[in-house]
Design a protein around this motif. Structure first.
Motif, PDB file in Angstrom:
ATOM      1  N   UNK A 203      11.789  17.344  14.168  1.00 40.05           N
ATOM      2  CA  UNK A 203      10.415  17.490  15.012  1.00 40.05           C
ATOM      3  C   UNK A 203       9.681  16.852  13.813  1.00 40.05           C
ATOM      4  N   UNK A 204       9.759  15.903  12.612  1.00 39.14           N
ATOM      5  CA  UNK A 204       9.034  14.774  12.262  1.00 39.14           C
ATOM      6  C   UNK A 204       9.177  13.416  13.373  1.00 39.14           C
ATOM      7  N   UNK A 205      10.349  13.955  13.424  1.00 43.75           N
ATOM      8  CA  UNK A 205      11.237  12.554  14.440  1.00 43.75           C
ATOM      9  C   UNK A 205      10.476  12.676  16.205  1.00 43.75           C
ATOM     10  N   UNK A 206      10.549  13.484  16.440  1.00 44.76           N
ATOM     11  CA  UNK A 206       9.760  13.871  17.997  1.00 44.76           C
ATOM     12  C   UNK A 206       8.185  13.718  17.820  1.00 44.76           C
ATOM     13  N   UNK A 207       7.642  13.828  17.181  1.00 47.95           N
ATOM     14  CA  UNK A 207       6.437  13.448  16.721  1.00 47.95           C
ATOM     15  C   UNK A 207       6.193  12.198  17.103  1.00 47.95           C
ATOM     16  N   UNK A 208       6.587  11.142  16.340  1.00 47.37           N
ATOM     17  CA  UNK A 208       6.317   9.624  16.297  1.00 47.37           C
ATOM     18  C   UNK A 208       7.062   9.553  17.655  1.00 47.37           C
ATOM     19  N   UNK A 209       8.346   9.965  18.059  1.00 46.31           N
ATOM     20  CA  UNK A 209       8.575   9.142  19.326  1.00 46.31           C
ATOM     21  C   UNK A 209       8.266   9.228  20.071  1.00 46.31           C
TER      22      UNK A 209
END
Length: 212
Positions: A203-209
Motif C-alpha cells: 500500500x505504501x509503495x502504491x501510494x508513492x508510485x
C-alpha cells in the motif's frame, strides 16, 4: 606405547594405552598449528574511497570487509541492518549508483569511487523521504528491523519501473501505472518481513508510485 595384548590384558590397561597413544599423536599436531599461526601474515588492507549519502569517505579496510560492515562498523551508519548475512533477507539493502544491492554480499573494495545511499541518506526524521512517510502512514512495519532495507528496495523498484525494467511477472511494460499487487510482490520478493507486514508495504509503495 603400543596396545597391550595377550590373555592378561585388562580393560584398564587397554584404556591407558589408548589414551597415551592419542596424546602422543596430538602433540605434533598442536605444535604445527601453533607454528602455523605464528607464521600467518596480517590480512592485506586497502584504502577505499566512497561517496556515502553525498559525503566523501576514505577508509582503510581489510580487503575482506563487506560493504555492510564498512557502513555499520566503520562509518557507524547502523540504519542498514545485518540480518541473515547471506543475501537472503534483504535487510542490508542499500543503493549503489541508484541500484539496489545486498550489501552483505559485496566487498567494500569493489565499490571504489561509487556513490552509495543508505536509509540515513534517503531522509531524516525532520525531513522524511516520501517512501519513509508512506511506510509510517500505512504501518508498513512492525518490529522495524527489515524496514530500512524494505524502503531502499521500494525506492529502487519505482525507479526500475520508471526506466522500463520488467520483472518476471510483467506482461506489458506499457501498462501504467505498473503497480499491481502481483507486480510489486514479485519485485519486492528479495526483502523478507518476518512480522508479515507485506500488504501494508505494498500500500505504501502504491501510494508513492501513484504520485510519481
Amino acid at each position: 606405547m603400543g596396545f597391550p595384548d595377550g590373555p592378561d590384558t585388562t580393560r584398564r590397561d587397554f584404556l591407558k594405552a589408548s589414551a597415551a597413544t592419542a596424546a602422543a599423536t596430538a602433540v605434533p599436531l598442536v605444535t604445527y598449528a601453533q607454528d602455523n599461526d605464528n607464521a600467518t601474515a596480517p590480512p592485506p588492507k586497502a584504502t577505499v574511497s566512497l561517496t556515502v549519502n553525498g559525503k566523501s569517505q576514505s577508509l582503510e579496510l581489510d580487503t575482506r570487509t563487506t560493504l555492510l560492515d564498512a557502513l555499520r562498523e566503520h562509518l557507524h551508519l547502523t540504519g542498514t541492518k545485518k540480518g541473515c548475512d547471506q543475501g537472503q533477507c534483504g535487510a542490508c539493502t542499500v543503493l549503489v549508483g541508484g541500484r539496489r544491492i545486498n550489501s552483505c554480499l559485496s566487498l567494500a573494495v569493489m565499490h571504489e569511487g561509487d556513490s552509495i545511499t543508505t536509509i540515513e541518506g534517503l531522509g531524516q526524521p525532520d525531513k522524511l523521504h516520501p517512501m519513509q512517510a508512506a511506510f509510517v502512514k500505512h504501518d508498513g512495519y512492525q518490529c522495524g528491523y527489515c524496514t530500512p532495507g524494505q524502503i531502499c528496495s521500494a525506492v529502487a523498484v519505482l525507479d526500475e519501473i520508471k526506466r522500463g525494467i520488467p520483472s518476471h511477472v510483467t506482461a506489458d511494460l506499457g501498462t501504467r501505472p505498473l503497480l499491481s499487487a502481483a507486480e510489486l510482490r514479485e519485485r519486492m520478493s528479495g526483502n523478507l518481513c518476518r512480522c508479515g507486514g507485506y500488504s501494508n508495504i505494498i500500500d505504501a509503495i502504491v501510494e508513492v508510485g501513484g504520485k510519481a
